[in-house]
Design a protein around this motif. Structure first.
Motif, mmCIF file in Angstrom:
data_model
loop_
_atom_site.group_PDB
_atom_site.id
_atom_site.type_symbol
_atom_site.label_atom_id
_atom_site.label_comp_id
_atom_site.label_asym_id
_atom_site.label_seq_id
_atom_site.Cartn_x
_atom_site.Cartn_y
_atom_site.Cartn_z
ATOM 1 N N VAL A 51 76.626 51.346 28.723
ATOM 2 C CA VAL A 51 75.915 50.124 28.375
ATOM 3 C C VAL A 51 76.536 49.009 29.203
ATOM 4 O O VAL A 51 77.755 48.857 29.237
ATOM 5 N N VAL A 52 75.688 48.238 29.885
ATOM 6 C CA VAL A 52 76.152 47.160 30.756
ATOM 7 C C VAL A 52 75.661 45.839 30.182
ATOM 8 O O VAL A 52 74.473 45.693 29.895
ATOM 9 N N ALA A 60 78.888 46.315 39.861
ATOM 10 C CA ALA A 60 79.833 47.412 40.102
ATOM 11 C C ALA A 60 79.170 48.762 39.843
ATOM 12 O O ALA A 60 79.326 49.705 40.633
ATOM 13 N N LEU A 61 78.431 48.871 38.744
ATOM 14 C CA LEU A 61 77.754 50.126 38.430
ATOM 15 C C LEU A 61 76.693 50.444 39.485
ATOM 16 O O LEU A 61 76.592 51.582 39.958
ATOM 17 N N TRP A 62 75.903 49.452 39.880
ATOM 18 C CA TRP A 62 74.844 49.676 40.872
ATOM 19 C C TRP A 62 75.450 50.127 42.207
ATOM 20 O O TRP A 62 74.926 51.042 42.852
ATOM 21 N N HIS A 63 76.549 49.506 42.597
ATOM 22 C CA HIS A 63 77.207 49.886 43.849
ATOM 23 C C HIS A 63 77.683 51.347 43.773
ATOM 24 O O HIS A 63 77.503 52.111 44.726
ATOM 25 N N GLU A 64 78.266 51.748 42.654
ATOM 26 C CA GLU A 64 78.701 53.136 42.486
ATOM 27 C C GLU A 64 77.487 54.080 42.481
ATOM 28 O O GLU A 64 77.505 55.135 43.113
ATOM 29 N N ALA A 74 70.139 45.941 47.103
ATOM 30 C CA ALA A 74 70.726 44.985 46.160
ATOM 31 C C ALA A 74 70.400 45.426 44.737
ATOM 32 O O ALA A 74 69.368 46.044 44.475
ATOM 33 N N ALA A 75 71.283 45.112 43.829
ATOM 34 C CA ALA A 75 71.059 45.449 42.420
ATOM 35 C C ALA A 75 69.838 44.693 41.908
ATOM 36 O O ALA A 75 69.678 43.501 42.178
ATOM 37 N N PRO A 76 68.954 45.377 41.190
ATOM 38 C CA PRO A 76 67.803 44.680 40.600
ATOM 39 C C PRO A 76 68.270 43.547 39.687
ATOM 40 O O PRO A 76 69.313 43.639 39.042
ATOM 41 N N PRO A 166 83.167 45.504 27.707
ATOM 42 C CA PRO A 166 82.622 46.446 28.669
ATOM 43 C C PRO A 166 83.542 47.601 29.041
ATOM 44 O O PRO A 166 83.123 48.721 29.137
ATOM 45 N N SER A 167 84.832 47.349 29.243
ATOM 46 C CA SER A 167 85.720 48.442 29.671
ATOM 47 C C SER A 167 85.819 49.534 28.611
ATOM 48 O O SER A 167 85.821 50.710 28.912
#
Length: 175
Positions: A51-52, A60-64, A74-76, A166-167
Motif C-alpha cells: 500500500v502506497v 520509488a515503487l514505480w522506479h523499482e 514517468a510514474a502516473p 509506509p516502511s
C-alpha cells in the motif's frame, strides 16, 4: 384447545425466525478502483503486497517496478490527498502462465478487502518458458481503516493497517 397446542408448536419456529431477523449482516460496499498497470514483467522480483500513501514512496515503487523498461516512463500522477495505490507483485515465476489480477475491493465493517487471483499452470498447459514477474497496481479512494489482501481460491490473507507508516506497511504486507 387444539389452537393452543398448535400455537405452542409454532412458537419455537417463530422465535428462531425473529432472532435471525435481528442478526447483524455486515454491510459490504464495493470500492471502485482503477488499474494503473497490469503486467507480466515487473522489475519487482519478490512476492509482496504493498500500500502506497505518498508521492515519494510511489516514485520509488514505480522506479523499482519499471527498472527493466529502457524508456523508464514517468510514474502516473496520483492524488495522494484522495487516493492510495495498492499493488500485488507475485515475484519471479518460472513461466508465462502465471499471472495476477485484482478482481475486486470491498469496504466491510471498517476495512478494505482487496481480492486478487493468481493464475497458476495446470496439467500440460502451453506457455512461454521465460521467467515472469506478474504484477497488478491499482488506485483506490483513500479511506480510514485497515486494508486486507485476500487471494481468491487460495485463502491466503494478509492484513495491512492503513494507518501504519509506509516502511512498516510494506513489511507487514510482505510477511
Amino acid at each position: 384447545m387444539k389452537k393452543i397446542v398448535r400455537s405452542l408448536r409454532i412458537m419455537p419456529l417463530a422465535c428462531v425466525l425473529v432472532s435471525c431477523a435481528h442478526m447483524a449482516v455486515p454491510a459490504i460496499h464495493e470500492v471502485r478502483f482503477e488499474t494503473v498497470d497490469l503486467v507480466q514483467y515487473s522489475g519487482v522480483e519478490t512476492s509482496r503486497r504493498q500500500v502506497v500513501r505518498s508521492m515519494e514512496e510511489w516514485n520509488a515503487l514505480w522506479h523499482e517496478h519499471k527498472k527493466q523498461d529502457s524508456r523508464m516512463p514517468a510514474a502516473p500522477v496520483v492524488d495522494f490527498s484522495n487516493q492510495a495505490v495498492v499493488a500485488v507483485f507475485l515475484g519471479a515465476r518460472p513461466n508465462g502462465y502465471y499471472s495476477v489480477k485484482i478482481e475486486r475491493a470491498d469496504f466491510i465493517e471498517g476495512e478494505i478487502v482487496v481480492q486478487y487471483r493468481e493464475t497458476v499452470p495446470f496439467g500440460n498447459a502451453i506457455c512461454t518458458y521465460a521467467v515472469t514477474t506478474p504484477a497488478h497496481i491499482i488506485t483506490i479512494p483513500k479511506m480510514a481503516g485497515s486494508l486486507n489482501f485476500k487471494t481468491i481460491g487460495f485463502g491466503e490473507q494478509i492484513s495491512t493497517p492503513l494507518g501504519t507508516p509506509p516502511s512498516t506497511a510494506s513489511e507487514a504486507a510482505s510477511e
